[in-house]
Design a protein around this motif. Sequence first.
Motif, PDB file in Angstrom:
ATOM      1  N   GLU A 181       0.846  -1.188   0.000  1.00 20.66           N
ATOM      2  CA  GLU A 181       0.000   0.000   0.000  1.00 20.66           C
ATOM      3  C   GLU A 181       0.885   1.244   0.000  1.00 20.66           C
ATOM      4  O   GLU A 181       1.800   1.374   0.805  1.00 20.66           O
ATOM      5  N   VAL A 182       0.617   2.124  -0.945  1.00 24.52           N
ATOM      6  CA  VAL A 182       1.390   3.364  -1.036  1.00 24.52           C
ATOM      7  C   VAL A 182       0.739   4.407  -0.127  1.00 24.52           C
ATOM      8  O   VAL A 182      -0.423   4.742  -0.303  1.00 24.52           O
ATOM      9  N   VAL A 183       1.485   4.888   0.857  1.00 25.28           N
ATOM     10  CA  VAL A 183       0.978   5.873   1.814  1.00 25.28           C
ATOM     11  C   VAL A 183       1.674   7.199   1.577  1.00 25.28           C
ATOM     12  O   VAL A 183       2.898   7.284   1.606  1.00 25.28           O
ATOM     13  N   VAL A 184       0.893   8.226   1.295  1.00 26.27           N
ATOM     14  CA  VAL A 184       1.432   9.572   1.098  1.00 26.27           C
ATOM     15  C   VAL A 184       1.455  10.276   2.445  1.00 26.27           C
ATOM     16  O   VAL A 184       0.417  10.454   3.085  1.00 26.27           O
ATOM     17  N   GLU A 185       2.629  10.664   2.905  1.00 29.06           N
ATOM     18  CA  GLU A 185       2.755  11.324   4.198  1.00 29.06           C
ATOM     19  C   GLU A 185       2.344  12.795   4.096  1.00 29.06           C
ATOM     20  O   GLU A 185       2.998  13.577   3.415  1.00 29.06           O
ATOM     21  N   PRO A 186       1.258  13.200   4.758  1.00 30.36           N
ATOM     22  CA  PRO A 186       0.808  14.602   4.700  1.00 30.36           C
ATOM     23  C   PRO A 186       1.681  15.494   5.569  1.00 30.36           C
ATOM     24  O   PRO A 186       2.366  15.021   6.480  1.00 30.36           O
ATOM     25  N   VAL A 187       1.647  16.788   5.278  1.00 34.13           N
ATOM     26  CA  VAL A 187       2.434  17.760   6.036  1.00 34.13           C
ATOM     27  C   VAL A 187       1.542  18.947   6.403  1.00 34.13           C
ATOM     28  O   VAL A 187       0.813  19.466   5.572  1.00 34.13           O
ATOM     29  N   VAL A 188       1.580  19.357   7.671  1.00 33.13           N
ATOM     30  CA  VAL A 188       0.868  20.551   8.134  1.00 33.13           C
ATOM     31  C   VAL A 188       1.895  21.534   8.669  1.00 33.13           C
ATOM     32  O   VAL A 188       2.713  21.179   9.508  1.00 33.13           O
ATOM     33  N   GLU A 214      -8.485  -3.229  11.219  1.00 35.96           N
ATOM     34  CA  GLU A 214      -7.246  -2.451  11.253  1.00 35.96           C
ATOM     35  C   GLU A 214      -7.384  -1.269  10.303  1.00 35.96           C
ATOM     36  O   GLU A 214      -7.812  -1.429   9.162  1.00 35.96           O
ATOM     37  N   PHE A 215      -7.044  -0.073  10.788  1.00 38.96           N
ATOM     38  CA  PHE A 215      -7.156   1.107   9.942  1.00 38.96           C
ATOM     39  C   PHE A 215      -6.190   1.012   8.769  1.00 38.96           C
ATOM     40  O   PHE A 215      -5.069   0.504   8.907  1.00 38.96           O
ATOM     41  N   SER A 216      -6.619   1.521   7.616  1.00 38.11           N
ATOM     42  CA  SER A 216      -5.741   1.519   6.442  1.00 38.11           C
ATOM     43  C   SER A 216      -4.556   2.446   6.694  1.00 38.11           C
ATOM     44  O   SER A 216      -4.638   3.390   7.483  1.00 38.11           O
ATOM     45  N   GLY A 217      -3.459   2.164   5.991  1.00 37.71           N
ATOM     46  CA  GLY A 217      -2.244   2.948   6.186  1.00 37.71           C
ATOM     47  C   GLY A 217      -2.430   4.420   5.878  1.00 37.71           C
ATOM     48  O   GLY A 217      -1.965   5.278   6.627  1.00 37.71           O
ATOM     49  N   GLN A 218      -3.146   4.733   4.784  1.00 35.52           N
ATOM     50  CA  GLN A 218      -3.334   6.131   4.401  1.00 35.52           C
ATOM     51  C   GLN A 218      -4.268   6.847   5.362  1.00 35.52           C
ATOM     52  O   GLN A 218      -4.029   7.989   5.746  1.00 35.52           O
ATOM     53  N   PHE A 219      -5.354   6.173   5.776  1.00 38.28           N
ATOM     54  CA  PHE A 219      -6.278   6.778   6.729  1.00 38.28           C
ATOM     55  C   PHE A 219      -5.565   7.076   8.044  1.00 38.28           C
ATOM     56  O   PHE A 219      -5.684   8.171   8.598  1.00 38.28           O
ATOM     57  N   ALA A 220      -4.785   6.117   8.535  1.00 41.00           N
ATOM     58  CA  ALA A 220      -4.050   6.317   9.789  1.00 41.00           C
ATOM     59  C   ALA A 220      -3.041   7.445   9.664  1.00 41.00           C
ATOM     60  O   ALA A 220      -2.889   8.266  10.576  1.00 41.00           O
ATOM     61  N   ALA A 221      -2.351   7.510   8.524  1.00 34.05           N
ATOM     62  CA  ALA A 221      -1.354   8.574   8.309  1.00 34.05           C
ATOM     63  C   ALA A 221      -2.020   9.946   8.309  1.00 34.05           C
ATOM     64  O   ALA A 221      -1.505  10.902   8.896  1.00 34.05           O
ATOM     65  N   ASN A 222      -3.157  10.064   7.631  1.00 32.14           N
ATOM     66  CA  ASN A 222      -3.881  11.340   7.594  1.00 32.14           C
ATOM     67  C   ASN A 222      -4.376  11.739   8.977  1.00 32.14           C
ATOM     68  O   ASN A 222      -4.328  12.915   9.360  1.00 32.14           O
ATOM     69  N   MET A 223      -4.867  10.749   9.727  1.00 35.71           N
ATOM     70  CA  MET A 223      -5.367  11.049  11.066  1.00 35.71           C
ATOM     71  C   MET A 223      -4.237  11.509  11.988  1.00 35.71           C
ATOM     72  O   MET A 223      -4.402  12.422  12.790  1.00 35.71           O
TER      73      MET A 223
END
Length: 454
Positions: free
Chosen positions: A61-68, A182-191
Amino acid sequence: MSNNKQRAKTGAEKERLKIMKKVLCIVAGILFSAMLQTSCSSDDDSVAKQEEQQGEPQEEEVVVEPVVEQTPGGIILTDSQALMVDENNQFALNLMRETSKGTSGDMVISPLSAAYMLGMLNDGANGTTRQELMRALCFDKYDTKAINEFFGNLMTNAPLVDEQVELSIANALLSNKGIGAEFSGQFAANMKEYYQADVESMDFSKADEVVGHVNDWCNEQTKGVIPEILRQGDVRSSDAAILLNSVYFKAQWLYGFEKEYTTLQDFTAADGSKVKVPMMSQMIPLDYWEDETVKAVRLPYCNGSYGLMVLLPTDENMSMDELLNTLTAERWKQLATDMQCKSTILQMPRFEVSTEQDLNTPLMAMGVKAAFSRSNADFSGMLKDPSIPLFISLIKQKTKITVDENGTMAASVTVSTFTTGMNNPMFVANRPFLFAITEKGSNLILFIGKVTGL
């Protein structure tokens, strides 16, 4: 002459034989090379099959790491985000109208806490479910990234506006490892990035432990103002996830009230009856607005960035519901921007209000239908296994506010629980039961008994 011809013929044959040998060597080389490549390919396939048999994942699964980004000096909004504030205010007014229907007494809600919950739900929702959630939030023209960035901006920078104001926004996610949720990798990363959420996993079959854990989180995040949000029975072993948001606010007035000027005075209730209340009094410069419909003042906290808006109907016979019906986001913005600073004689009661509110019905009235439907909800972006169907079984909020001579303290917690839509039957033998050993083909009973107390 004939000998010469014979020698020439013999020489030609020898030359042909040499050429044929060269051709055969070339063909043999090509065949050997092809065989070698085939062998290597077979070996690679064998290795690949062996890796597959060993459980090696074929696709990650490709997870895009968000930045704030943190903005110096507090909240810096883009033009689009400035519009989102107005639209979020419209959601706040709509939610207040729906939650106050049929409520004659005091009440308080936190639309910001509810908005954060919808923002998190949006990230895991798709299709009609997402459209209805965002239409209720008045964010239907924005994509998920823009919505996450908006909430991420507020999450990071709103507490920095005034260092004397204590403002904290917190989020948490809990998945049910007991059913493999289990939460998806992208959903968890965004959260984690946009919403700074704690992401945990527990066995929901131990419901009391889950309820206790959630309530401990609420108590900690609200500094004891909201000690609990869930009760025994609110969590079931079939639930897949729990999402939480809390908002805590504490600030002193820029212009505090002197307690010696607080006196008991009449307050006319909505039903016309009069009751004695502790009325605070002072004369101070305040932002003030008055027209044919409403009188409004804004009481500033600390450096003035945050403040308490207080609105009175100009017509004493106008009810709160009627006043709410006159308010839109545009009207609210007009009040806030057109106020003028005036020396004002202010009298207002000291008060404390707490409300526990089920948000399922108000949100459904605002158009959120699919999210609560076992058959129509689509939260396929939330879990690692998108085939597990989810629907919202509960959204509720607890809020409390205290206003006195020193300032204001307010806290709110919003919780949502998700149940799997698989219609799995539940069998929990936690009360007396019969048992029997049988032979399946003939249905013959070999042993039979009962358990009543262990």
